[in-house]
Design an enzyme around this catalytic site. Structure first.
Site, PDB file in Angstrom:
ATOM      1  N   CYS A  62       0.864  -1.206  -0.004  1.00 13.49           N
ATOM      2  CA  CYS A  62      -0.152  -0.031  -0.111  1.00 13.49           C
ATOM      3  C   CYS A  62       0.847   1.129   0.114  1.00 13.49           C
ATOM      4  O   CYS A  62       0.356   2.246  -0.443  1.00 13.49           O
ATOM      5  CB  CYS A  62      -0.898  -0.120   1.183  1.00 13.49           C
ATOM      6  SG  CYS A  62      -2.026  -1.264   1.171  1.00 13.49           S
ATOM      7  N   HIS A 108      -3.432   7.061   2.304  1.00 14.33           N
ATOM      8  CA  HIS A 108      -4.023   5.743   2.003  1.00 14.33           C
ATOM      9  C   HIS A 108      -5.280   5.357   2.791  1.00 14.33           C
ATOM     10  O   HIS A 108      -5.421   5.641   4.008  1.00 14.33           O
ATOM     11  CB  HIS A 108      -2.851   4.942   2.847  1.00 14.33           C
ATOM     12  CG  HIS A 108      -3.297   3.328   2.441  1.00 14.33           C
ATOM     13  ND1 HIS A 108      -3.643   2.981   1.366  1.00 14.33           N
ATOM     14  CD2 HIS A 108      -3.361   2.359   3.329  1.00 14.33           C
ATOM     15  CE1 HIS A 108      -3.887   1.602   1.183  1.00 14.33           C
ATOM     16  NE2 HIS A 108      -3.852   1.179   2.502  1.00 14.33           N
ATOM     17  N   ASN A 113     -10.387  -0.368  -0.104  1.00 16.01           N
ATOM     18  CA  ASN A 113      -9.062  -0.062   0.004  1.00 16.01           C
ATOM     19  C   ASN A 113      -8.207  -0.877  -1.162  1.00 16.01           C
ATOM     20  O   ASN A 113      -8.228  -1.834  -1.390  1.00 16.01           O
ATOM     21  CB  ASN A 113      -8.225  -0.735   1.111  1.00 16.01           C
ATOM     22  CG  ASN A 113      -6.858  -0.961   1.528  1.00 16.01           C
ATOM     23  OD1 ASN A 113      -6.094  -0.689   0.401  1.00 16.01           O
ATOM     24  ND2 ASN A 113      -6.356  -1.293   2.590  1.00 16.01           N
TER      25      ASN A 113
HETATM   26  O1  UT7 Z   1      -3.832  -1.233   3.439  1.00 13.18           O
HETATM   27  C1  UT7 Z   1      -3.555  -2.049   4.666  1.00 13.18           C
HETATM   28  C2  UT7 Z   1      -4.449  -2.990   4.871  1.00 13.18           C
HETATM   29  N1  UT7 Z   1      -5.105  -3.315   6.350  1.00 13.18           N
HETATM   30  C3  UT7 Z   1      -5.532  -2.321   7.141  1.00 13.18           C
HETATM   31  O2  UT7 Z   1      -5.446  -1.220   7.035  1.00 13.18           O
HETATM   32  C4  UT7 Z   1      -6.093  -3.232   8.671  1.00 13.18           C
HETATM   33  C5  UT7 Z   1      -6.042  -2.087   9.766  1.00 13.18           C
HETATM   34  N2  UT7 Z   1      -7.054  -2.806  10.560  1.00 13.18           N
HETATM   35  C6  UT7 Z   1      -8.288  -2.623  10.513  1.00 13.18           C
HETATM   36  O3  UT7 Z   1      -8.786  -1.610   9.792  1.00 13.18           O
HETATM   37  C7  UT7 Z   1      -9.400  -3.109  11.433  1.00 13.18           C
HETATM   38  O4  UT7 Z   1      -8.459  -4.035  12.388  1.00 13.18           O
HETATM   39  C8  UT7 Z   1     -10.433  -4.090  10.908  1.00 13.18           C
HETATM   40  C9  UT7 Z   1     -11.441  -3.322   9.903  1.00 13.18           C
HETATM   41  C10 UT7 Z   1      -9.493  -4.938   9.778  1.00 13.18           C
HETATM   42  C11 UT7 Z   1     -11.089  -4.954  12.025  1.00 13.18           C
HETATM   43  O5  UT7 Z   1     -11.747  -4.148  12.721  1.00 13.18           O
HETATM   44  P1  UT7 Z   1     -11.655  -4.147  14.403  1.00 13.18           P
HETATM   45  O6  UT7 Z   1     -12.454  -3.178  15.031  1.00 13.18           O
HETATM   46  O7  UT7 Z   1     -10.155  -4.293  14.643  1.00 13.18           O
HETATM   47  O8  UT7 Z   1     -12.403  -5.602  14.672  1.00 13.18           O
HETATM   48  P2  UT7 Z   1     -11.591  -7.096  15.082  1.00 13.18           P
HETATM   49  O9  UT7 Z   1     -10.659  -7.715  13.980  1.00 13.18           O
HETATM   50  O10 UT7 Z   1     -11.343  -6.821  16.601  1.00 13.18           O
HETATM   51  O11 UT7 Z   1     -13.007  -8.000  14.922  1.00 13.18           O
HETATM   52  C12 UT7 Z   1     -14.085  -7.666  15.872  1.00 13.18           C
HETATM   53  C13 UT7 Z   1     -15.202  -8.775  15.701  1.00 13.18           C
HETATM   54  C14 UT7 Z   1     -14.712 -10.071  15.875  1.00 13.18           C
HETATM   55  O12 UT7 Z   1     -15.650 -10.894  16.489  1.00 13.18           O
HETATM   56  P3  UT7 Z   1     -15.606 -11.410  17.901  1.00 13.18           P
HETATM   57  O13 UT7 Z   1     -14.358 -12.137  17.886  1.00 13.18           O
HETATM   58  O14 UT7 Z   1     -15.337 -10.092  18.534  1.00 13.18           O
HETATM   59  O15 UT7 Z   1     -16.694 -12.153  18.015  1.00 13.18           O
HETATM   60  C15 UT7 Z   1     -14.572 -10.354  14.434  1.00 13.18           C
HETATM   61  O16 UT7 Z   1     -14.819 -12.080  14.116  1.00 13.18           O
HETATM   62  O17 UT7 Z   1     -15.909  -8.631  14.492  1.00 13.18           O
HETATM   63  C16 UT7 Z   1     -15.738  -9.890  13.759  1.00 13.18           C
HETATM   64  N3  UT7 Z   1     -15.511  -9.518  12.489  1.00 13.18           N
HETATM   65  C17 UT7 Z   1     -16.733  -9.159  11.343  1.00 13.18           C
HETATM   66  N4  UT7 Z   1     -17.949  -9.110  11.695  1.00 13.18           N
HETATM   67  C18 UT7 Z   1     -18.661  -8.964  10.784  1.00 13.18           C
HETATM   68  C19 UT7 Z   1     -14.328  -9.490  11.581  1.00 13.18           C
HETATM   69  N5  UT7 Z   1     -14.859  -9.298  10.300  1.00 13.18           N
HETATM   70  C20 UT7 Z   1     -16.213  -9.097  10.407  1.00 13.18           C
HETATM   71  C21 UT7 Z   1     -16.898  -8.697   9.302  1.00 13.18           C
HETATM   72  N6  UT7 Z   1     -18.382  -8.677   9.275  1.00 13.18           N
HETATM   73  N7  UT7 Z   1     -16.680  -8.523   8.081  1.00 13.18           N
END
Ligand code: UT7
Length: 331
Positions: A111, A257, A287
């Site tokens: 990225c 980004h 993204n």
């Molecule tokens: O270009 C670089 C690319 N990468 C990035 O920029 C990633 C940077 N990170 C992020 O943007 C965030 O960490 C995410 C958007 C990827 C995730 O958000 P988060 O607030 O960190 O969520 P999390 O990973 O802690 O997940 C929270 C919950 C989990 O469930 P439990 O364990 O709390 O029951 C996940 O399983 O959300 C669940 N989850 C979803 N639920 C519905 C993860 N993905 C999804 C989804 N829909 N698509």
């Protein structure tokens, strides 16, 4: 002499995939995706490739700059999703454009790729080796995504953005600012590499066959990347501003980004800069890795949001892990 961006272009696949479409593919919801990321839809290739998108973006950047393909000295394509390993995408773009004189090669900093390409091109131009360059970020991430993994498949989109940069005489704008790139900062932290990875082929030849299976899709520890981005992006923007002898107050637009609206808001807060100076398009396109910054830049340029004399900061982060920032005055 100075180096400035003289033209921008972009190209997106036609197909739009909304969060409601994603609900039909994986256990997710429009509400979750919007709240956690700010994304509402993304463009997904139904046949476009990294090189066709890149060539279209370059063509429109050349038209914007008012130069012909034969004038181009250097073509740098930043991509982590090329359709071929050989030849490189930049050579495919050279052929599609008919840019016969150009030297063309790819680089991969995920990225941060567009910023790394910008810095690389600036080094060539500053060294006097070339007068101009087409720099491109192009991705078809949809083929690297595991479409059954809800934690990644909702985040990414396909697209390409390009900028034509050239060495020109010094020029001062009406507001007294000198046009051109004022600073570029870049960095890498390879020790954290596996928090965002995607496998290719395992080593296999008549003498060895690696036992360990390679996972050919994007795998990510989202929270680790989130922490890295919110810490490292403000830090490298500050460094680029200091190098240019400026502060955040001197900046009209921060073109970051487009990974997550919460990351952009956190960066704005750390820089104590109003969020209105952070334009975003991720709700519409998701993204697109190396393409996000040049696509947004092109939208702002064509939409008249960037004016001559505006000071803008470009900054990104991504797999590697890598990060970068650049300060420039538009003109
Ligand atoms: O270009 C670089 C690319 N990468 C990035 O920029 C990633 C940077 N990170 C992020 O943007 C965030 O960490 C995410 C958007 C990827 C995730 O958000 P988060 O607030 O960190 O969520 P999390 O990973 O802690 O997940 C929270 C919950 C989990 O469930 P439990 O364990 O709390 O029951 C996940 O399983 O959300 C669940 N989850 C979803 N639920 C519905 C993860 N993905 C999804 C989804 N829909 N698509």
């Amino acid at each position: 002499m100075t180096i400035k961006i003289s033209g921008t272009g972009s190209a997106l696949p036609e197909k739009t995939v909304t969060n409601f479409d994603m609900e039909k593919l994986v256990e997710t919801s429009d509400e979750w995706i919007r709240e956690r990321t700010g994304i509402a839809q993304r463009r997904i290739s139904t046949g476009d490739t990294v090189s066709t998108l890149a060539a279209a973006a370059c063509q429109s950047a050349l038209e914007d700059a008012g130069v012909s393909a034969q004038d181009v000295d250097l073509i740098l394509v930043a991509t982590c999703s090329p359709e071929l390993l050989l030849p490189c995408c930049a050579c495919q773009v050279q052929s599609a454009l008919g840019a016969d004189r150009a030297v063309a090669f790819d680089l991969n900093a995920a990225c941060s790729g567009f910023l790394f390409a910008l810095n690389t091109a600036c080094a060539y131009l500053n060294a006097g080796l070339y007068r101009n360059a087409l720099i491109v970020g192009s991705e078809v991430l949809s083929k690297l995504i595991d479409w059954s993994d809800r934690s990644t498949c909702v985040l990414f989109g396909d697209g390409a953005g390009a900028a034509y940069i050239e060495r020109t005489e010094d020029r001062v704008c009406e507001n007294g600012r000198r046009v051109g790139i004022e600073s570029v900062v870049q960095g890498s932290d390879g020790a954290k590499g596996m928090v965002l990875s995607c496998g290719e082929r395992a080593v296999a030849n008549p003498f060895i066959r690696q036992e360990e299976a390679v996972w050919p899709y994007v795998r990510m520890d989202g929270q680790e990347v989130y922490k890295f981005a919110t810490r490292q992006v403000p830090r490298c923007i500050q460094e680029a501003l200091e190098m240019a002898g400026r502060t955040a107050e001197d900046v009209d637009l921060f073109v970051l980004h487009q990974a997550n609206v919460r990351i952009i808001e956190a960066v704005a807060k750390r820089l104590k800069a109003d969020i209105s100076r952070f334009p975003m398009n991720l709700s519409r396109v998701g993204n697109m890795s190396s393409a996000t910054i040049p696509v947004l830049l092109d939208e702002l340029n064509r939409g008249g949001r960037i004016k001559k004399g505006d000071r803008i900061v470009l900054s990104g982060f991504g797999a590697g892990l890598t990060y970068g920032a650049s300060v420039m005055v538009w003109g």
